[in-house]
Design an enzyme around this catalytic site. Structure first.
Site, short mmCIF file in Angstrom:
data_model
loop_
_atom_site.label_atom_id
_atom_site.label_comp_id
_atom_site.label_asym_id
_atom_site.label_seq_id
_atom_site.Cartn_x
_atom_site.Cartn_y
_atom_site.Cartn_z
NE ARG A 177 -7.23 23.39 9.29
CZ ARG A 177 -8.31 23.85 9.92
NH1 ARG A 177 -9.39 23.08 9.99
NH2 ARG A 177 -8.32 25.04 10.48
NE ARG B 51 -14.03 16.60 5.74
CZ ARG B 51 -14.40 17.08 6.93
NH1 ARG B 51 -13.48 17.51 7.77
NH2 ARG B 51 -15.67 17.11 7.28
CD GLU C 194 -16.67 23.86 11.53
OE1 GLU C 194 -15.66 24.56 11.69
OE2 GLU C 194 -16.68 22.61 11.66
CB SER D 31 -15.18 26.63 15.07
OG SER D 31 -15.92 25.49 14.74
NE ARG E 270 -15.85 23.61 5.21
CZ ARG E 270 -16.09 22.63 6.07
NH1 ARG E 270 -17.07 22.77 6.96
NH2 ARG E 270 -15.38 21.53 6.06
#
Length: 425
Positions: free
Chosen positions: A260, A275, A347, A350, A389
């Site tokens: 990403r 990130r 987070e 999801s 994560r």
């Protein structure tokens, strides 16, 4: 992708869904474009029929030696009008298509309405954050002190937002992924898959990343894109296919790298692994009967939560508000793990029910025995979990006063006999 028939039949409900997303009503504009396009198509059909009849009459008159000038002039006028109508139909169609593919999915009625994450609703907390008799450190402080997390070397090769993991931390990332895959395949009913990591435009269009989110992706010079998540290839397993109802549900899982650009993340989480441009994730995708998607979301969420429970990592689960939900989702559960070094929940998964939104874009349908026609499947996706994560959460949760990190019991069979990662002496 939105169903034009639904908008025709339920314009107020469509606008209400857009309003919940913070958008202006568009049903009137969409339906006007639809009416103009259909009117152009109808007139074109009528004129083509008249042109064919006139052309036959011209031939008959000429054969009989009669004057056909008026009919020839009429045919010329029809040709000119057809050109105008073709342009109008194309313009209306392009604008209509842009609306239908550019608008986000409509939320389910039980999704909390709000502008952003402040309106998210917490549904449960599992596990209490641990108490430490020392000041807990953040993961990058732990990893760098161990000599096993190297941002400087990664930056020399690749720039910012990359990391080089070494030794026991590299093994722990692999251990976490293998543990997750083993649970999802042996206990949760997912089929392990190794999909392509490079996909074409149509795959990303199908899952909703294109055209709207191109800046968030990495594109190669060969007209391929690096996958931002295994959701893309796994969901596209159902694309361009009419499945039998008995094929459903289909559940897939994969451990892949994800890429990403983090175009909108300037200044956010600049330290550490939270990130990154490249990270790994174990993804879950379900392709199900429309009547089963609501319960499938609960099932998928429980599968992701189960990994955290086995690792004994405290977490909370929230329902995202309409303003915080992803483009293709109708309802999303976020699972947030407690990070002692940061002193907050972040987070880690999801899980989203996309309804038939993606299925319409990728033409994924099923047929029921004895019934005419086909229906669109429903698609769901969820992290099970984001591996990097999870590594962060393990480092921060299991850190010890001397700088070492204990290995969670669930991971010990995957760590080659290690029970502790110790700081260099």
């Amino acid at each position: 992708m939105h169903d034009l028939k639904f908008i025709r039949d339920n314009p107020d409900a469509f606008d209400a869904g857009l309003k919940a997303r913070g958008l202006d009503p568009l049903s009137a504009e969409i339906l006007d474009l639809d009416r103009r396009r259909r009117a152009a198509q109808t007139e074109m059909q009528e004129l083509q029929s008249r042109r064919n009849a006139a052309s036959r009459d011209i031939g008959a008159k000429k054969k009989a030696g009669e004057d056909a000038d008026a009919l020839v002039a009429e045919v010329q006028r029809i040709k000119q009008r057809l050109v105008e109508l073709e342009g109008e139909e194309a313009d209306c169609g392009e604008t209509l298509e842009a609306h239908l593919v550019g608008l986000p999915n409509l939320p389910f009625e039980d999704v909390p309405v709000g502008p952003d994450e402040s309106a998210n609703e917490e549904t449960r907390r599992v596990g209490a954050p641990r108490a430490y008799d020392f000041e807990p450190k953040q993961h990058f402080e732990i990893g760098e002190a161990l000599g096993l997390m190297d941002f400087e070397t990664a930056a020399r090769m690749s720039g910012a937002r990359f990391v080089l993991l070494k030794g026991a931390l590299a093994r722990m990332e692999r251990a976490l992924a293998n543990f997750m895959l083993d649970v999802h395949t042996s206990e949760n009913g997912y089929s392990e898959t190794i999909p392509p990591f490079l996909v074409r435009d149509n795959a990303l269009f199908g899952t909703g990343q294109l055209p709207k989110f191109a800046e968030d992706l990495f594109r190669t010079t060969s007209e391929h894109w690096l996958i931002p998540t295994a959701e893309v290839p796994l969901t596209n397993i159902g694309a361009e296919t009419v499945w039998e109802e008995t094929d459903l549900p289909m559940r897939f899982t994969a451990w892949t790298p994800c890429f990403r650009s983090e175009a909108g993340a300037a200044g956010r989480d600049t330290r550490g692994m939270i990130r990154q441009h490249q990270f790994s994730k174990v993804e879950m995708v379900s392709i199900v009967h429309p009547d089963r998607s609501a319960e499938e979301l609960e099932r998928m969420t429980a599968c992701a939560e189960g990994i955290l429970k086995r690792l004994d990592l405290p977490f909370r689960t929230v329902v995202l508000s309409t303003g915080d939900m992803g483009f293709g989702a109708r309802k999303t559960h976020d699972i947030e793990v407690w990070l002692p070094g940061q002193g907050q929940y972040r987070e880690i998964s999801s899980c989203s029910n996309c309804g038939d939104f993606q299925a319409r874009r990728m033409k994924a349908r099923f047929k029921t025995p004895g019934e005419k026609g086909t229906r669109f499947v429903h698609t769901l996706n969820g992290s099970g979990l984001a591996v990097g994560r999870t590594l962060i959460a393990v480092l921060e949760t299991y850190q010890e006063a001397d700088g070492a990190v204990a290995i969670p019991d669930a991971l010990k069979p995957y760590m080659g006999g290690l029970t502790r990662i110790e700081a260099p002496k």
